[in-house]
Design a protein around this motif. Sequence first.
Motif, PDB file in Angstrom:
ATOM      1  N   GLU A  49     -42.764  22.638   5.251  1.00 36.47           N
ATOM      2  CA  GLU A  49     -42.224  21.889   4.127  1.00 36.47           C
ATOM      3  C   GLU A  49     -42.689  22.414   2.774  1.00 36.47           C
ATOM      4  N   VAL A  50     -43.738  23.251   2.757  1.00 30.28           N
ATOM      5  CA  VAL A  50     -44.306  23.719   1.495  1.00 30.28           C
ATOM      6  C   VAL A  50     -44.423  25.241   1.418  1.00 30.28           C
ATOM      7  N   ILE A  51     -43.642  25.944   2.187  1.00 27.05           N
ATOM      8  CA  ILE A  51     -43.680  27.412   2.153  1.00 27.05           C
ATOM      9  C   ILE A  51     -43.386  27.936   0.754  1.00 27.05           C
ATOM     10  N   GLY A  52     -42.539  27.249   0.021  1.00 27.64           N
ATOM     11  CA  GLY A  52     -42.119  27.704  -1.294  1.00 27.64           C
ATOM     12  C   GLY A  52     -43.174  27.641  -2.383  1.00 27.64           C
ATOM     13  N   ILE A  53     -44.331  27.013  -2.122  1.00 26.12           N
ATOM     14  CA  ILE A  53     -45.357  26.920  -3.168  1.00 26.12           C
ATOM     15  C   ILE A  53     -46.110  28.231  -3.356  1.00 26.12           C
ATOM     16  N   TRP A  54     -45.956  29.144  -2.442  1.00 27.28           N
ATOM     17  CA  TRP A  54     -46.688  30.405  -2.491  1.00 27.28           C
ATOM     18  C   TRP A  54     -45.866  31.451  -3.240  1.00 27.28           C
ATOM     19  N   SER A  55     -46.452  32.012  -4.301  1.00 27.73           N
ATOM     20  CA  SER A  55     -45.759  33.057  -5.044  1.00 27.73           C
ATOM     21  C   SER A  55     -45.803  34.362  -4.254  1.00 27.73           C
ATOM     22  N   ARG A  56     -45.042  35.321  -4.681  1.00 26.71           N
ATOM     23  CA  ARG A  56     -44.955  36.604  -3.974  1.00 26.71           C
ATOM     24  C   ARG A  56     -46.295  37.294  -3.804  1.00 26.71           C
ATOM     25  N   HIS A  57     -47.191  37.132  -4.752  1.00 30.51           N
ATOM     26  CA  HIS A  57     -48.454  37.865  -4.721  1.00 30.51           C
ATOM     27  C   HIS A  57     -49.653  36.969  -4.434  1.00 30.51           C
ATOM     28  N   ALA A  58     -49.408  35.738  -4.021  1.00 34.55           N
ATOM     29  CA  ALA A  58     -50.499  34.799  -3.768  1.00 34.55           C
ATOM     30  C   ALA A  58     -51.211  35.125  -2.465  1.00 34.55           C
ATOM     31  N   GLU A  59     -52.517  34.921  -2.489  1.00 35.82           N
ATOM     32  CA  GLU A  59     -53.304  35.004  -1.271  1.00 35.82           C
ATOM     33  C   GLU A  59     -53.480  33.594  -0.739  1.00 35.82           C
ATOM     34  N   LYS A  60     -53.908  33.483   0.514  1.00 38.59           N
ATOM     35  CA  LYS A  60     -54.000  32.167   1.133  1.00 38.59           C
ATOM     36  C   LYS A  60     -54.872  31.183   0.370  1.00 38.59           C
ATOM     37  N   ALA A  61     -55.942  31.657  -0.232  1.00 39.11           N
ATOM     38  CA  ALA A  61     -56.868  30.755  -0.913  1.00 39.11           C
ATOM     39  C   ALA A  61     -56.467  30.440  -2.353  1.00 39.11           C
ATOM     40  N   ASP A  62     -55.395  31.023  -2.857  1.00 37.96           N
ATOM     41  CA  ASP A  62     -55.021  30.832  -4.264  1.00 37.96           C
ATOM     42  C   ASP A  62     -54.545  29.419  -4.584  1.00 37.96           C
ATOM     43  N   VAL A  63     -53.805  28.790  -3.682  1.00 41.87           N
ATOM     44  CA  VAL A  63     -53.339  27.413  -3.907  1.00 41.87           C
ATOM     45  C   VAL A  63     -54.350  26.484  -3.249  1.00 41.87           C
ATOM     46  N   ASN A  64     -54.977  25.619  -4.057  1.00 44.85           N
ATOM     47  CA  ASN A  64     -56.091  24.807  -3.581  1.00 44.85           C
ATOM     48  C   ASN A  64     -55.715  23.395  -3.152  1.00 44.85           C
TER      49      ASN A  64
END
Length: 130
Positions: A49-64
Amino acid sequence: SKFSVVISKVSTGSYKRQVYEVPSGKQLVDQAVIDRITWATWTSVLGDEVIGIWSRHAEKADVNCACVSHSGINLVTGDDFGMVKLFDFPCPEKFVRTWFCIITISTIDIMILYCLSRSYMMEIFPSLNF
């Protein structure tokens, strides 16, 4: 979950989403059962449901952090770059449109969120001790 059975969803350090019944602690592993759950709240950065929150260059730990509005139509996230982003919920497609919010911090430690594309403003008093 939203209905009679209490379900808890946790995210592990290895970025896996696990679902448990409460209070038994029994892990739910049947994906068909998990997919049918209507969540009362959502605070996870993991899931279809939240796959879209990750930008193209984001790493797993970037969104907290993430939180879905009570109406269930908006999702706000916080990341390592000091950005608070507003999304439509759910956002199951990669790289969905983001409603960016800018955080500014004043000299008296009051944060003000300006949501540019939705015309909202919110003040947060993070460290005031009353």
